[in-house]
Design a protein around this motif. Structure first.
Motif, PDB file in Angstrom:
ATOM      1  N   GLU A  54     -10.584  18.236   1.702  1.00  0.00           N
ATOM      2  CA  GLU A  54     -11.519  17.991   3.044  1.00  0.00           C
ATOM      3  C   GLU A  54     -10.676  17.932   4.193  1.00  0.00           C
ATOM      4  O   GLU A  54     -10.366  16.598   4.745  1.00  0.00           O
ATOM      5  CB  GLU A  54     -12.454  16.810   2.879  1.00  0.00           C
ATOM      6  N   THR A  55      -9.962  19.268   4.399  1.00  0.00           N
ATOM      7  CA  THR A  55      -8.927  19.328   5.328  1.00  0.00           C
ATOM      8  C   THR A  55      -9.255  19.116   6.846  1.00  0.00           C
ATOM      9  O   THR A  55      -8.407  18.651   7.693  1.00  0.00           O
ATOM     10  CB  THR A  55      -8.060  20.626   5.232  1.00  0.00           C
ATOM     11  N   GLU A  56     -10.296  19.006   7.305  1.00  0.00           N
ATOM     12  CA  GLU A  56     -11.040  18.772   8.448  1.00  0.00           C
ATOM     13  C   GLU A  56     -10.522  17.327   9.092  1.00  0.00           C
ATOM     14  O   GLU A  56     -10.697  17.301  10.144  1.00  0.00           O
ATOM     15  CB  GLU A  56     -12.470  19.254   8.851  1.00  0.00           C
ATOM     16  N   HIS A  57     -10.733  16.457   8.121  1.00  0.00           N
ATOM     17  CA  HIS A  57     -10.139  14.955   8.560  1.00  0.00           C
ATOM     18  C   HIS A  57      -8.853  14.500   8.439  1.00  0.00           C
ATOM     19  O   HIS A  57      -8.348  13.631   8.803  1.00  0.00           O
ATOM     20  CB  HIS A  57     -11.127  14.085   7.650  1.00  0.00           C
ATOM     21  N   GLU A  58      -8.137  15.500   8.200  1.00  0.00           N
ATOM     22  CA  GLU A  58      -6.506  15.446   8.063  1.00  0.00           C
ATOM     23  C   GLU A  58      -6.192  13.905   7.462  1.00  0.00           C
ATOM     24  O   GLU A  58      -5.280  12.959   7.942  1.00  0.00           O
ATOM     25  CB  GLU A  58      -5.963  15.420   9.468  1.00  0.00           C
ATOM     26  N   TRP A  59      -6.654  13.676   6.303  1.00  0.00           N
ATOM     27  CA  TRP A  59      -6.460  12.514   5.742  1.00  0.00           C
ATOM     28  C   TRP A  59      -5.045  12.476   5.094  1.00  0.00           C
ATOM     29  O   TRP A  59      -4.514  13.518   4.480  1.00  0.00           O
ATOM     30  CB  TRP A  59      -7.349  12.252   4.405  1.00  0.00           C
ATOM     31  N   ARG A  60      -4.369  11.178   5.321  1.00  0.00           N
ATOM     32  CA  ARG A  60      -3.106  10.966   4.884  1.00  0.00           C
ATOM     33  C   ARG A  60      -3.057   9.927   3.886  1.00  0.00           C
ATOM     34  O   ARG A  60      -3.487   8.872   4.484  1.00  0.00           O
ATOM     35  CB  ARG A  60      -2.015  10.638   6.023  1.00  0.00           C
ATOM     36  N   CYS A  61      -2.591  10.256   2.705  1.00  0.00           N
ATOM     37  CA  CYS A  61      -2.680   9.012   1.790  1.00  0.00           C
ATOM     38  C   CYS A  61      -1.269   8.365   1.481  1.00  0.00           C
ATOM     39  O   CYS A  61      -0.394   9.074   1.445  1.00  0.00           O
ATOM     40  CB  CYS A  61      -3.243   9.767   0.352  1.00  0.00           C
ATOM     41  N   PHE A  62      -1.333   7.169   1.171  1.00  0.00           N
ATOM     42  CA  PHE A  62       0.032   6.323   1.231  1.00  0.00           C
ATOM     43  C   PHE A  62      -0.224   5.260  -0.088  1.00  0.00           C
ATOM     44  O   PHE A  62      -1.198   4.757  -0.195  1.00  0.00           O
ATOM     45  CB  PHE A  62       0.252   5.608   2.248  1.00  0.00           C
ATOM     46  N   GLY A  63       1.233   5.410  -0.720  1.00  0.00           N
ATOM     47  CA  GLY A  63       1.073   4.114  -1.776  1.00  0.00           C
ATOM     48  C   GLY A  63       1.727   3.295  -0.993  1.00  0.00           C
ATOM     49  O   GLY A  63       2.523   3.174  -0.191  1.00  0.00           O
ATOM     50  N   LEU A  64       1.247   2.107  -1.337  1.00  0.00           N
ATOM     51  CA  LEU A  64       1.855   0.634  -0.790  1.00  0.00           C
ATOM     52  C   LEU A  64       2.465  -0.059  -1.906  1.00  0.00           C
ATOM     53  O   LEU A  64       2.369   0.035  -2.882  1.00  0.00           O
ATOM     54  CB  LEU A  64       0.639  -0.391  -0.569  1.00  0.00           C
ATOM     55  N   TYR A  65       3.892  -0.152  -1.557  1.00  0.00           N
ATOM     56  CA  TYR A  65       5.008  -0.657  -2.384  1.00  0.00           C
ATOM     57  C   TYR A  65       5.455  -2.181  -1.960  1.00  0.00           C
ATOM     58  O   TYR A  65       5.737  -2.272  -0.968  1.00  0.00           O
ATOM     59  CB  TYR A  65       5.986   0.365  -2.403  1.00  0.00           C
ATOM     60  N   GLN A  66       5.737  -2.767  -3.186  1.00  0.00           N
ATOM     61  CA  GLN A  66       6.473  -3.972  -2.986  1.00  0.00           C
ATOM     62  C   GLN A  66       7.756  -3.588  -3.671  1.00  0.00           C
ATOM     63  O   GLN A  66       7.928  -3.533  -5.134  1.00  0.00           O
ATOM     64  CB  GLN A  66       5.648  -5.160  -3.721  1.00  0.00           C
ATOM     65  N   GLY A  67       9.052  -3.516  -3.008  1.00  0.00           N
ATOM     66  CA  GLY A  67      10.122  -3.204  -3.626  1.00  0.00           C
ATOM     67  C   GLY A  67       9.860  -1.688  -4.229  1.00  0.00           C
ATOM     68  O   GLY A  67       9.321  -0.931  -3.532  1.00  0.00           O
ATOM     69  N   LYS A  68      10.098  -1.679  -5.475  1.00  0.00           N
ATOM     70  CA  LYS A  68      10.088  -0.209  -6.041  1.00  0.00           C
ATOM     71  C   LYS A  68       8.762  -0.216  -6.631  1.00  0.00           C
ATOM     72  O   LYS A  68       8.445   0.934  -7.311  1.00  0.00           O
ATOM     73  CB  LYS A  68      11.055   0.013  -6.932  1.00  0.00           C
ATOM     74  N   ASP A  69       7.880  -1.209  -6.609  1.00  0.00           N
ATOM     75  CA  ASP A  69       6.690  -0.971  -7.463  1.00  0.00           C
ATOM     76  C   ASP A  69       5.463  -0.849  -6.714  1.00  0.00           C
ATOM     77  O   ASP A  69       5.136  -1.158  -5.530  1.00  0.00           O
ATOM     78  CB  ASP A  69       6.358  -2.391  -8.044  1.00  0.00           C
ATOM     79  N   ALA A  70       4.890   0.210  -7.195  1.00  0.00           N
ATOM     80  CA  ALA A  70       3.618   0.618  -6.593  1.00  0.00           C
ATOM     81  C   ALA A  70       2.303  -0.407  -6.798  1.00  0.00           C
ATOM     82  O   ALA A  70       2.202  -0.868  -7.837  1.00  0.00           O
ATOM     83  CB  ALA A  70       2.822   2.036  -7.090  1.00  0.00           C
ATOM     84  N   ALA A  71       1.869  -0.889  -5.397  1.00  0.00           N
ATOM     85  CA  ALA A  71       1.053  -2.301  -5.603  1.00  0.00           C
ATOM     86  C   ALA A  71      -0.220  -1.659  -5.180  1.00  0.00           C
ATOM     87  O   ALA A  71      -1.174  -2.510  -5.428  1.00  0.00           O
ATOM     88  CB  ALA A  71       1.783  -3.132  -4.676  1.00  0.00           C
ATOM     89  N   GLY A  72      -0.441  -0.719  -4.204  1.00  0.00           N
ATOM     90  CA  GLY A  72      -1.696  -0.457  -3.840  1.00  0.00           C
ATOM     91  C   GLY A  72      -1.940   1.091  -3.079  1.00  0.00           C
ATOM     92  O   GLY A  72      -0.666   1.610  -3.199  1.00  0.00           O
ATOM     93  N   PHE A  73      -2.725   1.303  -2.387  1.00  0.00           N
ATOM     94  CA  PHE A  73      -3.207   2.372  -1.715  1.00  0.00           C
ATOM     95  C   PHE A  73      -3.947   2.452  -0.366  1.00  0.00           C
ATOM     96  O   PHE A  73      -4.709   1.509  -0.425  1.00  0.00           O
ATOM     97  CB  PHE A  73      -3.944   3.217  -2.807  1.00  0.00           C
ATOM     98  N   ILE A  74      -3.759   3.655   0.385  1.00  0.00           N
ATOM     99  CA  ILE A  74      -4.527   3.418   1.607  1.00  0.00           C
ATOM    100  C   ILE A  74      -4.552   4.901   2.033  1.00  0.00           C
ATOM    101  O   ILE A  74      -3.637   5.714   1.785  1.00  0.00           O
ATOM    102  CB  ILE A  74      -3.802   2.480   2.694  1.00  0.00           C
ATOM    103  N   MET A  75      -5.585   5.177   2.636  1.00  0.00           N
ATOM    104  CA  MET A  75      -5.774   6.493   3.331  1.00  0.00           C
ATOM    105  C   MET A  75      -6.246   6.393   4.773  1.00  0.00           C
ATOM    106  O   MET A  75      -6.804   5.459   5.147  1.00  0.00           O
ATOM    107  CB  MET A  75      -7.213   7.119   2.585  1.00  0.00           C
ATOM    108  N   ILE A  76      -5.426   7.384   5.635  1.00  0.00           N
ATOM    109  CA  ILE A  76      -5.828   6.934   7.275  1.00  0.00           C
ATOM    110  C   ILE A  76      -6.089   8.478   7.602  1.00  0.00           C
ATOM    111  O   ILE A  76      -5.317   9.484   7.028  1.00  0.00           O
ATOM    112  CB  ILE A  76      -4.381   6.672   7.725  1.00  0.00           C
TER     113      ILE A  76
END
Length: 153
Positions: free
Chosen positions: A43-65
């Motif tokens: 769905e490129t029209e929304h230009e979503w950017r996805c991010f991993g949320l990290y505590q140190g080197k550990d993946a802890a969460g996710f967010i999309m903007i």
């Protein structure tokens, strides 16, 4: 506390991000991360950017903007989740502040919006505690309540 960071989802980290899961009683409130990543690709029209949320080197969460409306001056903060192992440690508040600061630095918007299912009382309380308000709008796409955070100059 170990440093908290946001990193774009890439070919190197997508597997660890898609392996993250909320608590079982939260699964009905949020799409899984793999679906969100696919949405950002197709769905490129929304230009979503996805991010991993990290505590140190550990993946802890996710967010999309994304889904920025430059004319109206707002952007969506979407699919914010923490893996069940990282919940109830105060990380959600810190990651939310990190995401808001990222938006302030990278987008010229006056408002951040997100949506919450009506029955997700914990999420509503969490966002209100961080300055989001419920202006009484409903997302026509999914029927969720829209919450808004006004950004000051």
């Amino acid at each position: 506390m170990t440093k908290l960071t946001m990193h774009p989802v890439t070919a190197e980290n997508w597997r660890e991000i898609t392996a993250l899961t909320p608590k079982e009683n939260q699964e009905r409130f949020i799409e899984n991360n793999a679906v969100s990543i696919l949405e950002s690709i197709y769905e490129t029209e929304h230009e979503w950017r996805c991010f991993g949320l990290y505590q140190g080197k550990d993946a802890a969460g996710f967010i999309m903007i994304g889904a920025e409306d430059k004319e109206e001056g707002w952007i969506w903060l979407d699919r914010f989740m923490l893996d069940e192992k990282f919940q109830e440690k105060g990380l959600g508040s810190s990651f939310l502040k990190t995401a808001v600061e990222y938006i302030r630095r990278n987008y010229k918007v006056r408002e951040i919006i997100l949506s919450v299912t009506e029955e997700n009382k914990a999420a509503k309380t969490f966002y209100e505690k961080h300055g989001f308000q419920n202006p009484g709008r409903i997302d026509p796409e999914n029927g969720e309540e829209i919450f808004s955070l006004r950004l000051s100059g």
